[in-house]
Design an enzyme around this catalytic site. Structure first.
Site, PDB file in Angstrom:
ATOM      1  N   ASP A  31      69.859  24.215  63.130  1.00  0.00           N
ATOM      2  CA  ASP A  31      71.238  24.488  63.508  1.00  0.00           C
ATOM      3  C   ASP A  31      71.969  25.127  62.343  1.00  0.00           C
ATOM      4  OD1 ASP A  31      73.368  24.647  65.252  1.00  0.00           O
ATOM      5  OD2 ASP A  31      74.011  22.583  64.978  1.00  0.00           O
ATOM      6  N   GLY A  32      72.966  25.913  62.691  1.00  0.00           N
ATOM      7  CA  GLY A  32      73.854  26.513  61.718  1.00  0.00           C
ATOM      8  C   GLY A  32      75.282  26.116  62.047  1.00  0.00           C
ATOM      9  N   GLU A  69      72.539  30.182  61.503  1.00  0.00           N
ATOM     10  CA  GLU A  69      71.532  29.877  62.532  1.00  0.00           C
ATOM     11  C   GLU A  69      70.200  30.526  62.156  1.00  0.00           C
ATOM     12  OE1 GLU A  69      71.846  27.809  65.031  1.00  0.00           O
ATOM     13  OE2 GLU A  69      73.980  27.727  65.537  1.00  0.00           O
ATOM     14  N   ASP A  91      69.949  25.723  69.055  1.00  0.00           N
ATOM     15  CA  ASP A  91      71.021  25.823  70.048  1.00  0.00           C
ATOM     16  C   ASP A  91      71.642  27.219  70.019  1.00  0.00           C
ATOM     17  OD1 ASP A  91      72.639  25.794  67.782  1.00  0.00           O
ATOM     18  OD2 ASP A  91      73.649  23.927  68.287  1.00  0.00           O
ATOM     19  N   HIS A 145      75.747  20.342  70.977  1.00  0.00           N
ATOM     20  CA  HIS A 145      76.724  19.262  71.169  1.00  0.00           C
ATOM     21  C   HIS A 145      76.624  18.647  72.564  1.00  0.00           C
ATOM     22  CE1 HIS A 145      78.277  20.646  67.366  1.00  0.00           C
ATOM     23  NE2 HIS A 145      78.365  21.860  67.875  1.00  0.00           N
ATOM     24  N   ASP A 155      72.645  19.568  63.331  1.00  0.00           N
ATOM     25  CA  ASP A 155      74.057  19.911  63.177  1.00  0.00           C
ATOM     26  C   ASP A 155      74.679  19.130  62.020  1.00  0.00           C
ATOM     27  OD1 ASP A 155      76.630  21.136  64.246  1.00  0.00           O
ATOM     28  OD2 ASP A 155      77.088  18.997  64.390  1.00  0.00           O
TER      29      ASP A 155
END
Length: 167
Positions: A31-32, A69, A91, A145, A155
């Site tokens: 994740d970024g 990302e 994501d 999320h 995250d």
């Protein structure tokens, strides 16, 4: 860079391509994050391999969410020290679609988009393109999320990367 290891039972089964059957199966969750876009950003990676987990994170003071990302996927794959079967979960549709659908066309067109504009983040796309060649990768997307536990951990690591910029 700090690393955290703990025991974990790997229970993923994938259809594997011929020639990759005797390689390790590794799960990578990436994740970024960015606070402002552009702004301070971070990337986070969770790697599961042979019963162990490794967490990695980092950040940049002025960047974009898409760059973070991409960095997460790059760092996750660059940590692998031999050819592997990888289940990479992100994501980011930008990363998943870019690597699965757009990158070959960009390269054929001299790193131009379908509208003839230069590809954004070309430096990172080239780095990701190079590192992916050593592995058989299933690129998976999950909604961010949404309660996906590994995505939530990635995250949190990305946000830790931002938090530690000022330390």
């Amino acid at each position: 860079m700090s690393k955290k290891l703990k025991n974990y039972s790997l229970t993923v089964t994938r259809n594997l391509s011929k020639g990759f059957l005797n390689m390790d199966l590794i799960e990578i969750y990436t994740d970024g994050a960015c606070r402002g876009n552009p702004g301070p950003g971070g990337w986070g990676v969770l790697v599961r391999q042979t019963g162990e987990e490794k967490e990695m994170w980092g950040g940049e003071s002025l960047t974009t969410n898409n760059r973070m990302e991409l960095m997460a996927a790059i760092v996750g794959l660059e940590t692998l020290n031999r050819q592997s079967n990888v289940c990479l979960t992100t994501d980011s549709k930008y990363v998943r679609d870019g690597i699965n659908s757009w990158i070959d066309s960009w390269k054929r067109k001299g790193w131009k988009t379908s509208s003839g504009k230069p590809v954004k983040n070309r430096d990172l796309w080239e780095r990701l393109d190079k590192v992916r060649l050593n592995h058989r990768i299933d690129w998976n997307w999950v909604k961010g999320h949404s309660g996906h536990s590994e995505n939530e951990r990635a995250d949190a690591l990305a946000n830790r990367g931002i938090d530690e910029l000022n330390n």
